[in-house]
Design a protein around this motif. Structure first.
Motif, PDB file in Angstrom:
ATOM      1  N   SER A   1      -0.177   0.177  -4.455  1.00 56.25           N
ATOM      2  CA  SER A   1      -1.590   0.458  -4.715  1.00 56.25           C
ATOM      3  C   SER A   1      -2.416   0.150  -3.480  1.00 56.25           C
ATOM      4  O   SER A   1      -2.099  -0.752  -2.718  1.00 56.25           O
ATOM      5  CB  SER A   1      -2.080  -0.398  -5.895  1.00 56.25           C
ATOM      6  N   SER A   2      -3.481   0.928  -3.321  1.00 53.85           N
ATOM      7  CA  SER A   2      -4.409   0.670  -2.219  1.00 53.85           C
ATOM      8  C   SER A   2      -5.549  -0.221  -2.689  1.00 53.85           C
ATOM      9  O   SER A   2      -6.424  -0.574  -1.897  1.00 53.85           O
ATOM     10  CB  SER A   2      -4.943   1.987  -1.664  1.00 53.85           C
TER      11      SER A   2
ATOM     12  N   GLN B   1       0.835  -1.203   0.000  1.00 56.90           N
ATOM     13  CA  GLN B   1       0.000   0.000   0.000  1.00 56.90           C
ATOM     14  C   GLN B   1       0.867   1.249   0.000  1.00 56.90           C
ATOM     15  O   GLN B   1       2.027   1.208   0.454  1.00 56.90           O
ATOM     16  CB  GLN B   1      -0.901  -0.002   1.234  1.00 56.90           C
TER      17      GLN B   1
END
Length: 124
Positions: A123-124, A13
């Motif tokens: 990436s979340s 994340q």
């Protein structure tokens, strides 16, 4: 010949951390500079960080203060500690061995080698 084996990539994340490792093996005398390059989608391969046998380091402006490159000469391994990762750090990361001295026809010559790449996705 020199073989470079990378590990440590993955999904993280934003704001997270990852550590990449690259181990060099094969028949060589020494490797002057080891480093990491990356190539994002649709982009050219760019230098992330490099380190000489003596420990001198070089970083791209985009990673200064967030990434740290280190090297274990005894193990012929280079590491890239990546902190505060951003989505724009997403790329395929390649290990590089520059001025690797190998024996060819009884003569020591410098050669450059690349790893296969390890994917880093932020990436979340």
């Amino acid at each position: 010949q020199v073989q470079l084996v990378e590990s440590g990539g993955g999904l993280v994340q934003p704001g997270g951390s990852l550590t990449l490792s690259c181990a060099a093996s094969g028949r060589f005398f020494s490797i002057e500079r080891m480093g990491w390059y990356r190539q994002g989608s649709g982009a050219e391969r760019e230098l992330v960080a490099s380190i000489t046998h003596g420990g001198a380091t070089n970083y791209s402006d985009s990673v200064k203060g967030r990434f740290t490159i280190t090297r274990d000469n005894a193990e012929n391994t280079v590491y890239l500690q990546m902190n505060t990762l951003r989505p724009e750090d997403t790329a395929l990361y390649y290990c590089n061995a520059d001025q690797a001295w190998i024996l060819e026809a009884s003569t020591w010559v410098p050669r450059t080698y690349w790893g296969q790449g390890t994917q880093v996705t932020v990436s979340s």
